[in-house]
Design an enzyme around this catalytic site. Structure first.
Site, PDB file in Angstrom:
ATOM      1  N   HIS A   1     -18.951  48.864  -9.920  1.00  0.00           N
ATOM      2  CA  HIS A   1     -19.085  50.106  -9.597  1.00  0.00           C
ATOM      3  C   HIS A   1     -18.956  50.454  -8.255  1.00  0.00           C
ATOM      4  CE1 HIS A   1     -21.356  54.187 -10.001  1.00  0.00           C
ATOM      5  NE2 HIS A   1     -20.001  54.595  -9.737  1.00  0.00           N
TER       6      HIS A   1
ATOM      7  N   HIS B   1     -16.668  52.619  -4.461  1.00  0.00           N
ATOM      8  CA  HIS B   1     -17.374  53.483  -3.482  1.00  0.00           C
ATOM      9  C   HIS B   1     -16.996  52.811  -2.191  1.00  0.00           C
ATOM     10  CE1 HIS B   1     -19.695  56.558  -5.737  1.00  0.00           C
ATOM     11  NE2 HIS B   1     -19.604  55.727  -6.596  1.00  0.00           N
TER      12      HIS B   1
ATOM     13  N   HIS C   1     -12.807  54.196 -11.178  1.00  0.00           N
ATOM     14  CA  HIS C   1     -14.008  54.718 -10.949  1.00  0.00           C
ATOM     15  C   HIS C   1     -14.391  55.495 -12.241  1.00  0.00           C
ATOM     16  CE1 HIS C   1     -17.137  57.919  -9.726  1.00  0.00           C
ATOM     17  NE2 HIS C   1     -17.584  56.743  -9.274  1.00  0.00           N
TER      18      HIS C   1
ATOM     19  N   ASN D   1     -18.044  54.725 -14.268  1.00  0.00           N
ATOM     20  CA  ASN D   1     -18.837  55.713 -14.131  1.00  0.00           C
ATOM     21  C   ASN D   1     -19.511  56.822 -15.413  1.00  0.00           C
ATOM     22  OD1 ASN D   1     -20.708  57.119 -11.952  1.00  0.00           O
ATOM     23  ND2 ASN D   1     -19.418  58.695 -12.598  1.00  0.00           N
TER      24      ASN D   1
ATOM     25  N   ILE E   1     -18.843  61.314  -7.179  1.00  0.00           N
ATOM     26  CA  ILE E   1     -20.572  61.223  -7.726  1.00  0.00           C
ATOM     27  C   ILE E   1     -20.550  59.616  -8.136  1.00  0.00           C
ATOM     28  CG2 ILE E   1     -20.066  61.607 -10.001  1.00  0.00           C
ATOM     29  CD1 ILE E   1     -23.282  62.663  -8.264  1.00  0.00           C
TER      30      ILE E   1
END
Length: 903
Positions: A561, A566, A753, A757, A903
């Protein structure tokens, strides 16, 4: 006489209006005088644009005016309408408010300058701009409408850009600018950007029209502006960044620790030879006193201004909620649950989190207004409660987490579908130094495996038929085991978990091996656990699964993740803003997939992955969590393997097969993540191919595109500097090269993602299913007689003690609830068309086809989830696999693929 001539000239150019009415709203030529000035016909006009360290000087000659005089065309009366949100409407009044009110009153809120896309045909110089002040006209809901009028002389040419100067003392958010009355029809300029006050920064903002141009195709009148805007965005690499800055630059992860506060909070610099890592955005904060290489922490972290829209767009609903949870709610939880090491005394106490909740102090409706899903009011005058909603997985089957079938199924269709690998070598053997970590051979033997699969086949046959799979957290975790065990209240092992693919296409767990390296005078310890048929074996197996789940949770959060989506995406964003002009078609393709990522990453550095933050305090590797992600980046991350097909092939989960639909044959046919993901991958790639082929009809254009080449070079050499010399980086020479790179980036920001997530609360909201940390050793590792006796007497208590503490579990559940949430105006993949695409019929049609494919994918997923033969994605009590369904309603839904990592 000259004044009268000027008035006559204006009246002749636009006979429908009197000269006085034309001058009612002031508009100014680039030399600063009004159009009725005696100096209306200068010998030379000069427009200065102030760049970074040099002054770009764009000259325009009087030929412009002579062209106006001789042209048979008429001057155009153009109206500009600006839609904006002023920061002053959303924050305190401040001492400068009266000055801004006065600027509005005299009609000088914004200074606009129209820039011609053409140069003067006689001199080859840029034409002068046409200036006009915009005045406040009205309010429409939350927007303020400003208007201005211009007289655009005949021969001015097509408007290619607008310069904007904000005369207020506070920044202003510009949504768009519309120009009506131009000879070639109206122009709409999509801004969606903060415009700083001229009192903060005298440089004017540059907004180009929605037309896209490769660098060599840039209209002559815009070439210097295009270069200047990129210079502004790069900055000079010096000084501390201010909140209104729009500067993109690189730095190492040297701001996670806080050595000035405590030696225990010191952390290594990530982004070096010893700890390779991607780069993050430079903030320029001062160095720590105790460690000059570390950056001093602050209450807020700089991101370029347009990366943070929190005062304007509801899109940041989830981000605001996360901030509220991190900064307000969790400290209250720590107050109410005093003992940080207190575990859950029994399973009904875990259930009470969803039924009775955790008492909180009265907050005067603060929490209910920000996080109503989490915080409820008991009764008027009494305190609030933190009450969790029952996750879908437990709502469907309360005991699913206990079963081996679900443990196995989630490796294919759960929160982390990225770790399972095909076993290709036997016997299993560590690659670590045996002098340090002990004997490398695994205790999982062929005899043990053949016993567990009941003689169905030999180990050689199982390997040949691709029946053996593994979750391998041995070599990555083992170097951290002894260090993590020095932290109070936690433990760690290296682990291997073996699975067998059954005739039904489902996985069956066979064995778990846990390893502790030598420590002090103790030799290496390792033991293999198998599903047992007696009480002791069954409970040891459950405890071993708890350790593996904690390893998988940590690896998922830190590597699959955080690191792979990110963290690795931030360099793409920084490089794109530094090297690709806003009018570059590739920038416009990527921009929707970069929105808000830098803001959420800054928040992560502030409160999630920082020293002592949520990740360190609640996940298995503890204070070494992000250091472990650096080791994973060093050993495992490759850009060419981030593409979904390459990732599946690398893990042995697929092989190339040109005769199949997606060009791949899956090793496990019912692999929900891969089944749905490949459809999504193909849809993205076709959209990117249509887009790229339109703008690069000649293959040589890719290699000759200076901005594109500079972007890709900077991604490799600066953004991922610690891997810049790796041979696996894709080249950028042909449209096909570009298509593959862009598809990979969009897949990572959208599909990858979303898959890892938005199912977090569904699968980890009930933490026994995915505990983030294991706090106690296995009962069989060097036990005292008393400890083993207690385990035999009450094994349930041993399991509860191994689970996260009450504070750890409650914190993680609150954060995961927010991370899994879609905001009301989430921007989904293929849903909203960018303005620049709308104005191009070919791109518009390609996007509509893309949208259609995504809607087809929704139907495909719904159909698959009704097929009971697909046992890994549906069945009694099973949460259907929907994580890659493109669209979703707001809330925690376990579906929906947003454009970007927001997010």
């Amino acid at each position: 006489m000259m004044m009268n001539a000027s008035h006559h000239q204006l009246h002749r150019l636009n006979p429908t209006q009197s000269s006085s009415s034309l001058l009612h709203k002031p508009f100014i030529l680039s030399h600063g005088r009004s159009i009725s000035s005696p100096a209306y016909l200068p010998t030379r006009r000069t427009l200065n644009f102030h760049g970074k360290q040099k002054c770009f000087c764009i000259r325009a000659s009087a030929t412009d005016v002579r062209e106006v005089e001789t042209s048979k065309e008429k001057a155009a009366s153009v109206k500009a309408v600006v839609r904006a949100t002023a920061a002053g409407l959303l924050s305190d009044l401040g001492i400068t408010k009266p000055l801004d009110v006065y600027a509005d009153w005299v009609g000088k809120t914004l200074l606009l300058e129209l820039v011609s896309a053409e140069v003067d045909s006689g001199t080859g110089l840029e034409k002068g701009t046409i200036k006009g002040y915009a005045h406040k006209a009205r309010h429409e809901k939350e927007e303020v409408i400003y208007e201005s009028e211009f007289i655009v002389p005949a021969g001015f040419g097509e408007v290619g850009a607008i310069l904007v100067e904000n005369e207020h003392h506070k920044e202003m958010f510009l949504h768009n600018i519309a120009l009506d009355g131009l000879p070639n029809g109206p122009i709409h300029i999509n801004c969606n950007s903060w415009v700083h006050s001229k009192f903060d920064n005298p440089k004017k903002r540059i907004f180009f029209t929605n037309k896209s141009y490769l660098p060599d195709d840039t209209p002559s009148g815009l070439k210097k502006l295009r270069e200047m805007e990129l210079e502004n965005l790069r900055g000079n690499g010096k000084g501390e960044r201010k909140t209104f800055d729009r500067i993109y630059d690189y730095d190492t992860y040297n701001d996670l620790g806080d050595p000035d506060d405590s030696e225990d909070l010191a952390r290594p610099i990530l982004g070096s030879k010893d700890h390779p890592y991607p780069r993050r955005c430079r903030t320029g904060r001062p160095s720590c006193k105790k460690d000059p290489l570390s950056e001093k922490r602050s209450s807020s972290v700089y991101v370029p201004r347009d990366e943070a829209f929190e005062e304007v767009k509801q899109m940041t609903f989830s981000t605001k909620t996360l901030k509220s949870v991190l900064h307000a709610l969790l400290p209250q939880v720590e107050i109410m649950l005093l003992d940080p090491h207190l575990g859950f005394p029994y399973f009904t106490a875990i259930d009470s989190l969803f039924q009775e909740g955790v008492p909180l102090p009265k907050s005067k409706n603060f929490f209910q207004s920000i996080i109503p899903r989490l915080v409820k009011t008991i009764a008027e005058g009494k305190g609030d409660i933190l009450l969790f909603e029952t996750p879908a997985m437990i709502d469907r089957d309360k005991f699913a987490w206990f079963r081996d079938e679900e443990f196995s199924r989630q490796a294919l269709a759960g929160l982390n579908p990225y770790s399972l690998q095909l076993v290709t070598e036997w016997p299993l053997k560590s690659k670590l130094d045996p002098e340090i970590y002990g004997p490398p051979e695994s205790l999982i033997t062929a005899e043990l495996i053949e016993k567990e699969i009941k003689g169905v086949m030999t180990i050689d046959e199982a390997l040949k038929q691709k029946k053996m799979f593994i979750l391998d957290y041995h070599d990555l975790f083992l170097p951290y085991v002894n260090k993590v065990r020095e932290i109070e209240g936690t433990t760690l092992y290296g682990s291997r978990t073996l699975f067998f693919l059954t005739m039904e296409g489902t996985l069956r767990p066979l064995a778990i091996e846990l390893t502790r390296p030598p420590v002090g005078d103790k030799p290496q310890w390792k033991q293999v656990f198998t599903p047992g048929w007696d009480g002791t074996s069954c409970w040891l197996w459950r405890l071993a699964k708890t350790h593996v789940c904690a390893h998988d949770s940590g690896y998922h959060q830190l590597v699959v993740h955080w690191l792979r989506t990110h963290c690795c995406t931030e360099p793409y964003i920084i490089a794109a803003n530094r090297q690709l002009s806003a009018m570059h078609p590739i920038y416009r393709l990527l921009h929707p997939h970069f929105r808000y990522t830098m803001e959420i990453n800054a928040l992560a550095r502030e409160s999630l992955i920082n020293a002592g933050g949520i990740i360190e305090s609640c996940f298995s590797p503890g204070k070494y969590a992000i250091e472990l992600s650096s080791a994973a980046y060093d050993q495992l991350w490759r850009f060419d393997m981030e593409a979904l097909p390459a990732d599946l092939i690398r893990r042995g989960m697929a092989v190339e097969d040109p005769t199949t639909e997606h060009g791949l044959k899956l090793t496990i046919e019912d692999y929900p993540f891969a089944n749905d993901g490949l459809v999504l991958w193909d849809a993205i790639k076709q959209w990117v191919r249509d887009y790229v082929n339109h703008y690069y009809p000649d293959p040589s254009l890719v290699e000759s595109d200076k901005e594109l080449q500079a972007w890709w070079t900077e991604v490799r050499t600066k953004g991922h500097a610690d891997k810049k010399d790796e041979p696996w980086w894709p080249v950028m020479k042909t449209p096909e090269d570009l298509i593959h790179v862009l598809t990979t980036i969009i897949w990572v920001t959208a599909g990858h993602h979303a898959a890892v997530n938005f199912g977090q609360y569904v699968y980890a909201g009930y933490f026994p299913n995915r505990p983030t940390i294991a706090r106690t050793n296995m009962p069989t590792e060097d036990p005292s007689d008393e400890e083993f006796k207690n385990f035999l007497h009450k094994p349930e208590i041993a399991l509860l003690k191994c689970f996260p503490s009450q504070i750890q579990a409650t914190k993680v559940m609150a954060v995961l609830d927010v991370l899994s949430n879609h905001s009301p105006d989430e921007e989904y993949l293929g849903d909203q068309m960018e303005p620049s695409w709308t104005e191009n019929p070919i791109i518009k049609a390609a996007f509509e086809r893309f949208n259609g494919r995504l809607k087809e994918l929704e139907g495909i997923i719904d159909g698959r989830n009704t097929n009971l033969n697909l046992k890994n994605r549906t069945g009694a009590g099973v949460v259907p696999y929907e994580l890659l369904k493109p669209f979703s309603k707001p809330g925690v839904t376990g579906m929906g693929v947003p454009n970007s990592i927001s997010i």
